[in-house]
Design a protein around this motif. Structure first.
Motif, short mmCIF file in Angstrom:
data_model
loop_
_atom_site.label_atom_id
_atom_site.label_comp_id
_atom_site.label_asym_id
_atom_site.label_seq_id
_atom_site.Cartn_x
_atom_site.Cartn_y
_atom_site.Cartn_z
N ARG A 250 -13.01 57.76 15.66
CA ARG A 250 -13.27 56.35 15.37
C ARG A 250 -12.86 56.01 13.93
N ASP A 251 -13.26 56.87 13.01
CA ASP A 251 -12.91 56.64 11.61
C ASP A 251 -11.41 56.73 11.38
N SER A 252 -10.75 57.67 12.06
CA SER A 252 -9.31 57.84 11.89
C SER A 252 -8.53 56.64 12.40
N ILE A 253 -8.94 56.11 13.56
CA ILE A 253 -8.26 54.92 14.10
C ILE A 253 -8.37 53.76 13.13
N CYS A 254 -9.55 53.57 12.56
CA CYS A 254 -9.74 52.47 11.61
C CYS A 254 -8.92 52.68 10.34
N ALA A 255 -8.82 53.92 9.88
CA ALA A 255 -8.03 54.21 8.67
C ALA A 255 -6.55 53.97 8.92
N VAL A 256 -6.05 54.40 10.08
CA VAL A 256 -4.64 54.17 10.41
C VAL A 256 -4.37 52.68 10.56
N GLY A 257 -5.27 51.97 11.22
CA GLY A 257 -5.09 50.54 11.39
C GLY A 257 -5.01 49.82 10.06
N LYS A 258 -5.89 50.16 9.13
CA LYS A 258 -5.88 49.52 7.81
C LYS A 258 -4.60 49.84 7.06
N SER A 259 -4.13 51.10 7.16
CA SER A 259 -2.89 51.50 6.49
C SER A 259 -1.71 50.68 7.02
N LEU A 260 -1.62 50.55 8.33
CA LEU A 260 -0.52 49.79 8.93
C LEU A 260 -0.60 48.31 8.54
N PHE A 261 -1.80 47.76 8.56
CA PHE A 261 -1.98 46.34 8.22
C PHE A 261 -1.67 46.07 6.76
N ASP A 262 -2.19 46.92 5.89
CA ASP A 262 -2.01 46.70 4.45
C ASP A 262 -0.55 46.76 4.03
N ARG A 263 0.27 47.50 4.78
CA ARG A 263 1.68 47.61 4.44
C ARG A 263 2.57 46.65 5.23
N ARG B 94 11.56 62.14 15.29
CA ARG B 94 10.27 61.51 15.56
C ARG B 94 10.29 60.53 16.73
N VAL B 95 11.45 59.91 16.97
CA VAL B 95 11.51 58.88 18.01
C VAL B 95 12.43 59.28 19.16
N GLY B 96 13.65 59.71 18.83
CA GLY B 96 14.60 60.06 19.89
C GLY B 96 15.20 58.82 20.53
N ARG B 97 15.27 58.79 21.84
CA ARG B 97 15.83 57.62 22.53
C ARG B 97 14.78 56.52 22.63
N LEU B 98 15.26 55.27 22.58
CA LEU B 98 14.36 54.12 22.59
C LEU B 98 14.87 53.07 23.58
N PRO B 99 14.49 53.17 24.84
CA PRO B 99 14.93 52.16 25.81
C PRO B 99 14.27 50.81 25.54
N GLN C 69 1.54 57.51 14.59
CA GLN C 69 1.69 56.64 13.42
C GLN C 69 3.01 56.89 12.72
N TYR C 70 3.32 58.16 12.45
CA TYR C 70 4.55 58.47 11.72
C TYR C 70 5.79 58.10 12.51
N ALA C 71 5.75 58.31 13.82
CA ALA C 71 6.90 57.93 14.66
C ALA C 71 7.08 56.41 14.65
N ALA D 194 3.93 56.85 21.77
CA ALA D 194 2.91 57.85 22.05
C ALA D 194 3.18 59.09 21.21
N GLY D 195 2.11 59.81 20.85
CA GLY D 195 2.27 61.03 20.07
C GLY D 195 1.24 62.08 20.45
N ARG D 196 1.50 63.30 20.07
CA ARG D 196 0.56 64.39 20.36
C ARG D 196 -0.74 64.22 19.60
N SER D 197 -0.68 63.52 18.48
CA SER D 197 -1.87 63.22 17.69
C SER D 197 -1.73 61.81 17.15
N LEU D 198 -2.82 61.30 16.59
CA LEU D 198 -2.78 59.96 16.01
C LEU D 198 -1.76 59.88 14.88
#
Length: 213
Positions: free
Chosen positions: A12-25, A129-134, A178-180, A170-174
């Motif tokens: 729960r804390d990690s999702i909120c931290a990632v969300g704030k990081s994405l929003f702030d940037r 990190r991404v590969g093909r992107l249809p 995020q990085y992809a 989608a990723g193996r971890s949060l």
């Protein structure tokens, strides 16, 4: 005595931290975008409807049981099906990030975007990190046909670009997701900066070798 923090609390804390990081940037604005993560017992945590990723409350995240039923927290986003489609087809995925990030959305609107692979492999890190992107054709938000289109693509890739809408990764971890997503947005920005000019992307063989690694 040291308190033991549960996996759910940490996530729960990690999702909120990632969300704030994405929003702030500036990678998402207003109440757009959503994030989810799969817990070890198969339950899903997801950002709720009409919530800004910059001001998420860990205790109000939507919680789904392993069968996909909403069991606790605020009302889930109407785009929850995008996440469930990814988890159903990507068995190794434990997190999904969906944004309406500016440069990726711009690429999704261009008339000459390749529907089979929306972005060229301009850098090694994008290929890894991404590969093909249809590019998934446009459907109105909430349309069940969009779920089927995303599910079909998710059988072969872990990232898609929704036409006139935005990317889903989608990723193996949060952190992987995020990085992809960040690499995808930066590559979309590069692509637009270079649009109309001769470029030297990686060859498809070079990109596929990196993606396989």
């Amino acid at each position: 005595m040291t308190a033991v923090i549960s996996e759910e609390t940490r996530m729960r804390d990690s999702i909120c931290a990632v969300g704030k990081s994405l929003f702030d940037r500036g990678l998402t604005a207003g109440s757009t975008g959503n994030i989810s993560a799969r817990l070890g017992d198969g339950r899903l945590l997801m950002t709720p409807t009409n919530a800004s990723l910059g001001t998420l409350d860990p205790g109000r995240l939507s919680l789904f049981d392993a069968d996909g039923t909403h069991v606790a927290g605020d009302r889930p986003t109407k785009e929850a099906f995008l996440h469930r489609c990814m988890y159903c087809e990507r068995l190794g995925a434990n997190a999904v990030v969906h944004l309406h990030s500016t440069h990726a959305v711009a690429v999704s609107i261009l008339a000459d975007t390749d529907p089979e692979d929306a972005l060229p492999p301009l850098t090694a890190y994008y290929a890894m990190r991404v590969g093909r992107l249809p590019l998934v054709p446009y459907y109105a938000p909430g349309d069940e046909a969009l779920a089927l289109a995303v599910k079909q693509e998710a059988r072969r890739v872990h990232a898609v670009l929704l036409a006139n809408h935005g990317p889903v990764v989608a990723g193996r971890s949060l952190l992987d997701a995020q990085y992809a997503m960040e690499e995808l947005e930066e590559t979309a920005k590069l692509h637009l900066m270079l649009h109309g000019r001769a470029v030297r992307p990686l060859s498809r063989a070079e990109a596929d070798r990196l993606a396989g690694g």
